[in-house]
Design a protein around this motif. Structure first.
Motif, PDB file in Angstrom:
ATOM      1  N   VAL A  33      91.797 -25.956 -29.752  1.00  0.00           N
ATOM      2  CA  VAL A  33      92.231 -24.595 -29.483  1.00  0.00           C
ATOM      3  C   VAL A  33      93.362 -24.621 -28.468  1.00  0.00           C
ATOM      4  O   VAL A  33      93.716 -25.667 -27.935  1.00  0.00           O
ATOM      5  N   SER A 145      87.359 -24.787 -33.333  1.00  0.00           N
ATOM      6  CA  SER A 145      88.472 -24.636 -34.270  1.00  0.00           C
ATOM      7  C   SER A 145      87.928 -23.884 -35.482  1.00  0.00           C
ATOM      8  O   SER A 145      86.711 -23.765 -35.641  1.00  0.00           O
ATOM      9  N   TRP A 164      89.643 -15.743 -35.573  1.00  0.00           N
ATOM     10  CA  TRP A 164      90.704 -16.204 -34.689  1.00  0.00           C
ATOM     11  C   TRP A 164      91.860 -15.223 -34.722  1.00  0.00           C
ATOM     12  O   TRP A 164      92.098 -14.555 -35.734  1.00  0.00           O
ATOM     13  N   GLN A 165      92.606 -15.159 -33.605  1.00  0.00           N
ATOM     14  CA  GLN A 165      93.778 -14.274 -33.550  1.00  0.00           C
ATOM     15  C   GLN A 165      94.763 -14.655 -34.655  1.00  0.00           C
ATOM     16  O   GLN A 165      95.274 -13.800 -35.351  1.00  0.00           O
ATOM     17  N   ASP A 166      95.011 -15.949 -34.798  1.00  0.00           N
ATOM     18  CA  ASP A 166      95.842 -16.475 -35.878  1.00  0.00           C
ATOM     19  C   ASP A 166      95.232 -17.800 -36.321  1.00  0.00           C
ATOM     20  O   ASP A 166      95.492 -18.834 -35.716  1.00  0.00           O
ATOM     21  N   PRO A 167      94.404 -17.784 -37.371  1.00  0.00           N
ATOM     22  CA  PRO A 167      93.702 -19.012 -37.769  1.00  0.00           C
ATOM     23  C   PRO A 167      94.630 -20.126 -38.234  1.00  0.00           C
ATOM     24  O   PRO A 167      94.227 -21.288 -38.292  1.00  0.00           O
ATOM     25  N   ASN A 168      95.875 -19.800 -38.548  1.00  0.00           N
ATOM     26  CA  ASN A 168      96.826 -20.814 -39.013  1.00  0.00           C
ATOM     27  C   ASN A 168      97.657 -21.417 -37.891  1.00  0.00           C
ATOM     28  O   ASN A 168      98.465 -22.310 -38.134  1.00  0.00           O
ATOM     29  N   ALA A 169      97.461 -20.929 -36.667  1.00  0.00           N
ATOM     30  CA  ALA A 169      98.211 -21.466 -35.534  1.00  0.00           C
ATOM     31  C   ALA A 169      97.794 -22.909 -35.273  1.00  0.00           C
ATOM     32  O   ALA A 169      96.659 -23.312 -35.554  1.00  0.00           O
ATOM     33  N   PRO A 172      94.711 -22.354 -32.267  1.00  0.00           N
ATOM     34  CA  PRO A 172      94.279 -20.961 -32.385  1.00  0.00           C
ATOM     35  C   PRO A 172      93.512 -20.453 -31.164  1.00  0.00           C
ATOM     36  O   PRO A 172      92.962 -21.227 -30.388  1.00  0.00           O
TER      37      PRO A 172
END
Length: 200
Positions: A33, A145, A164-169, A172
């Motif tokens: 993360v 994760s 998640w705020q942005d799971p593809n970050a 995240p």
């Protein structure tokens, strides 16, 4: 809205206990993360389900969280946004202020909850949990994760990082965290859902 001042106080102290740990993670170079930060600001929503006299009680509210390396300041509000309480936790004390009442102060949050509610919430860790970290039952650091999103702590809390705020970050940041503890000889069952709406 909350049904009574007792329920408001219960939510305030539950939140305080959950939001008060001052644990700093170590060796996070391989974290999945986003990097742990000593200072953060968050706001979101909280739902707490707990047992009282054999019945399930539910508390809901909003929170804003301001974390510095040596303190945490929390503001709690009703679902409609009315401020209920403010909380300050430092290494030396925990203080709860409600409206025009005299502040309640204790040496730590566990003592404050025990004095005010008659039972203690020996929970530590949400300072880490809000950022996707925890200490597992095996004592090892856990970095959540989207692929590895569940851990149980040494004190019996099961954490699930649901979204998640942005799971593809690449690193995240948690959006929703579900926390649950089974009933035991020393503690009642409790479930908490935390949704982080804004993070700064």
């Amino acid at each position: 809205m909350f049904k009574s001042k007792t329920r408001i106080l219960a939510l305030a102290l539950t939140c305080t206990a959950l939001l008060s740990a001052c644990v700093t993670p170590a060796n996070l170079s391989s974290a999945k993360v986003a990097a742990y930060r000593e200072a953060i600001e968050l706001s979101g929503r909280l739902t707490v389900n707990y047992q009282k006299d054999g019945q399930t009680e539910t508390l809901t509210g909003k929170f804003s969280w301001n974390q510095a390396p040596d303190s945490v300041n929390v503001s709690l509000a009703s679902p409609l946004g009315q401020t209920i309480a403010t909380i300050k936790v430092t290494p030396d004390s925990a203080t709860l202020t409600q409206g025009d009442r005299a502040p309640r102060v204790a040496r730590d949050i566990d003592t404050l909850t025990a004095q005010t509610l008659g039972w203690s919430l020996p929970v530590s860790g949400l300072r880490d949990w809000l950022q996707g970290y925890a200490s597992g039952a095996d004592g090892q650091r856990f970095a959540a994760s989207p692929a590895a999103n569940t851990v149980t702590t040494a004190d019996g809390w099961r954490l699930t990082f649901v979204s998640w705020q942005d799971p593809n970050a690449a690193k995240p940041v948690p959006k929703r965290i579900d926390v649950a503890r089974a009933a035991s000889a020393t503690a009642e069952a409790m479930e908490i859902r935390i949704v982080i709406d804004q993070q700064g």
